[in-house]
Design a protein around this motif. Sequence first.
Motif, mmCIF file in Angstrom:
data_model
loop_
_atom_site.group_PDB
_atom_site.id
_atom_site.type_symbol
_atom_site.label_atom_id
_atom_site.label_comp_id
_atom_site.label_asym_id
_atom_site.label_seq_id
_atom_site.Cartn_x
_atom_site.Cartn_y
_atom_site.Cartn_z
ATOM 1 N N LYS A 1 0.938 -1.076 0.012
ATOM 2 C CA LYS A 1 -0.081 0.060 -0.067
ATOM 3 C C LYS A 1 0.778 1.143 -0.073
ATOM 4 O O LYS A 1 0.712 2.289 -0.774
ATOM 5 C CB LYS A 1 -0.992 -0.124 1.211
ATOM 6 N N ARG A 2 2.023 1.493 0.838
ATOM 7 C CA ARG A 2 2.859 2.492 0.732
ATOM 8 C C ARG A 2 3.692 2.508 -0.599
ATOM 9 O O ARG A 2 3.694 3.832 -0.869
ATOM 10 C CB ARG A 2 3.721 2.294 1.871
ATOM 11 N N ARG B 1 2.479 1.480 -3.328
ATOM 12 C CA ARG B 1 1.569 1.912 -4.414
ATOM 13 C C ARG B 1 1.354 3.396 -4.140
ATOM 14 O O ARG B 1 1.252 4.172 -5.182
ATOM 15 C CB ARG B 1 0.253 1.059 -4.439
ATOM 16 N N ARG B 2 1.223 3.720 -3.145
ATOM 17 C CA ARG B 2 1.013 5.478 -2.676
ATOM 18 C C ARG B 2 2.289 6.143 -3.399
ATOM 19 O O ARG B 2 2.200 7.114 -4.108
ATOM 20 C CB ARG B 2 1.099 5.754 -1.374
ATOM 21 N N HIS C 1 2.216 9.116 -6.198
ATOM 22 C CA HIS C 1 3.082 10.417 -6.307
ATOM 23 C C HIS C 1 3.991 10.728 -7.353
ATOM 24 O O HIS C 1 4.103 11.731 -7.796
ATOM 25 C CB HIS C 1 3.813 10.551 -4.610
ATOM 26 N N ALA D 1 6.999 7.675 1.991
ATOM 27 C CA ALA D 1 6.415 6.429 1.612
ATOM 28 C C ALA D 1 7.406 5.352 1.606
ATOM 29 O O ALA D 1 7.120 4.386 2.090
ATOM 30 C CB ALA D 1 5.348 6.485 0.637
#
Length: 88
Positions: free
Chosen positions: A11-12, A14-15, A19, A46
């Motif tokens: 999740k991090r 992908r974030r 960005h 991230a």
Amino acid sequence: MIHETHPEILKRLRRAHGHLASIIRMLEEQRRCLEIAQQLQAVVNAVDNAKTTLIHDHIDHCLEQAIGPVPQDRRASLQEFKEITKYL
């Protein structure tokens, strides 16, 4: 081996990927440097958070599998080791 923190790490990352795509668009659109720098910092944060989570997960699971259960009286040293990893 998949650990319980891997979905959080994904999740991090992908974030961070989102960005980064935004930063590329911002550069192509010639947006303000301040906005771009803020987004770059979000990517760095991230990735750093994903790295820290992965290292802590490794300490908590893989390390103990390799050396065996850590006695309660030695847990403080293990916790201190985890704390010092934030300076990597």
